[in-house]
Scaffold this motif. Structure first.
Motif, PDB file in Angstrom:
ATOM      1  N   ASP A  95       0.863  -1.187   0.014  1.00  0.00           N
ATOM      2  CA  ASP A  95      -0.150  -0.011  -0.177  1.00  0.00           C
ATOM      3  C   ASP A  95       0.906   1.216   0.139  1.00  0.00           C
ATOM      4  O   ASP A  95       0.517   2.277  -0.338  1.00  0.00           O
ATOM      5  N   GLU A 124      -2.767  -0.923  -6.273  1.00  0.00           N
ATOM      6  CA  GLU A 124      -3.563   0.278  -7.225  1.00  0.00           C
ATOM      7  C   GLU A 124      -3.735   1.487  -6.268  1.00  0.00           C
ATOM      8  O   GLU A 124      -4.310   1.204  -4.640  1.00  0.00           O
ATOM      9  N   ASN A 125      -3.395   2.628  -6.553  1.00  0.00           N
ATOM     10  CA  ASN A 125      -3.287   3.614  -5.614  1.00  0.00           C
ATOM     11  C   ASN A 125      -2.217   3.848  -4.610  1.00  0.00           C
ATOM     12  O   ASN A 125      -2.473   4.660  -3.645  1.00  0.00           O
ATOM     13  N   VAL A 127       1.142   4.460  -2.825  1.00  0.00           N
ATOM     14  CA  VAL A 127       1.992   5.802  -2.583  1.00  0.00           C
ATOM     15  C   VAL A 127       3.282   5.319  -1.942  1.00  0.00           C
ATOM     16  O   VAL A 127       3.613   4.394  -1.301  1.00  0.00           O
ATOM     17  N   GLU A 164       1.152  10.559  -9.581  1.00  0.00           N
ATOM     18  CA  GLU A 164       0.654  11.696  -9.137  1.00  0.00           C
ATOM     19  C   GLU A 164       1.389  12.337  -7.830  1.00  0.00           C
ATOM     20  O   GLU A 164       1.606  11.781  -7.049  1.00  0.00           O
ATOM     21  N   LYS A 189       1.539   9.291  -5.645  1.00  0.00           N
ATOM     22  CA  LYS A 189       0.406   8.010  -5.833  1.00  0.00           C
ATOM     23  C   LYS A 189       0.580   7.334  -7.031  1.00  0.00           C
ATOM     24  O   LYS A 189       0.910   8.036  -7.873  1.00  0.00           O
ATOM     25  N   LYS A 190       0.652   6.238  -7.151  1.00  0.00           N
ATOM     26  CA  LYS A 190       0.495   5.569  -8.332  1.00  0.00           C
ATOM     27  C   LYS A 190      -0.778   5.727  -9.196  1.00  0.00           C
ATOM     28  O   LYS A 190      -1.857   5.634  -8.619  1.00  0.00           O
ATOM     29  N   ILE A 191      -0.459   5.972 -10.347  1.00  0.00           N
ATOM     30  CA  ILE A 191      -1.885   6.357 -11.437  1.00  0.00           C
ATOM     31  C   ILE A 191      -1.715   5.006 -12.277  1.00  0.00           C
ATOM     32  O   ILE A 191      -0.749   4.632 -12.717  1.00  0.00           O
ATOM     33  N   ASN A 192      -3.251   4.670 -12.025  1.00  0.00           N
ATOM     34  CA  ASN A 192      -3.218   3.455 -13.060  1.00  0.00           C
ATOM     35  C   ASN A 192      -3.825   3.831 -14.476  1.00  0.00           C
ATOM     36  O   ASN A 192      -4.879   4.606 -14.478  1.00  0.00           O
TER      37      ASN A 192
END
Length: 193
Positions: A95, A124-125, A127, A164, A189-192
């Motif tokens: 996460d 997903e999402n 950080v 992001e 933050k990971k952008i998918n």
């Protein structure tokens, strides 16, 4: 780089394990679910891993120095994985990734690959928190390799790789007699796609 930490592990441990950086935790942890999975990437003394574990997060601690893994493992009373960032093959496991003063040792010609590995390791999402010495210097300093960053260089790097920017800010070094040193902190933050 690893020779520095292998050769100075005990001294580095003593100089960092009790440094209070709790003011950095809140922004990162506010983005991690309760009991979430955190990768402490370049865990050093194990101080931050210990804090996250005390708050009931599931923590995986890694470091690129055998000796730092040993001393941190003794401190945490659990295994610390010996691993270079360039060797990471985690997939959709975390996460959040905590990279306090560790990515700064990755040369600019390798950091994109490392950050892609970080991105693959995130759910997903997920950080990342990272910190760099503030500036534009890249090269060897005091026996270690440094890749300093400022707001512009860090934001461009992370955005190009599909992150992001959540927050970027500067702080002073928390260690006694190092207050004149400035640090860049960033949460992304990971952008998918």
């Amino acid at each position: 780089m690893n020779n520095f930490y292998d050769d100075n592990a005990e001294e580095f441990f003593k100089g960092t394990v009790n440094v209070d950086i709790s003011y950095l935790y809140d922004d990162f942890l506010s983005l991690i679910p309760d009991n979430g999975n955190i990768l402490d990437a370049g865990c050093g003394s194990g101080r931050d891993s210990k804090f996250f574990i005390s708050k009931n997060y599931n923590v995986t601690s890694i470091d690129g120095s055998y000796e730092m893994c040993r001393v941190a493992g003794e401190y945490l009373e659990r295994e610390v994985m010996h691993m270079q960032f360039q060797e990471m093959e985690f997939e959709n496991e975390f996460d959040g990734i905590w990279a306090l003063a560790s990515l700064l040792h990755v040369p600019s010609d390798e950091i994109k690959d490392v950050l892609k590995r970080f991105k693959n390791a995130l759910k997903e999402n997920g950080v990342i928190y990272a910190s760099f010495k503030y500036g534009e210097f890249e090269g060897e300093r005091n026996g270690r390799y440094f890749n300093d960053m400022d707001e512009k260089s860090s934001n461009e790097l992370f955005e190009k790789l599909g992150f992001e920017i959540i927050k970027t800010w500067t702080t002073q070094d928390a260690r006694k007699d190092r207050e004149d040193e400035k640090w860049l902190n960033i949460i992304v933050k990971k952008i998918n796609f």
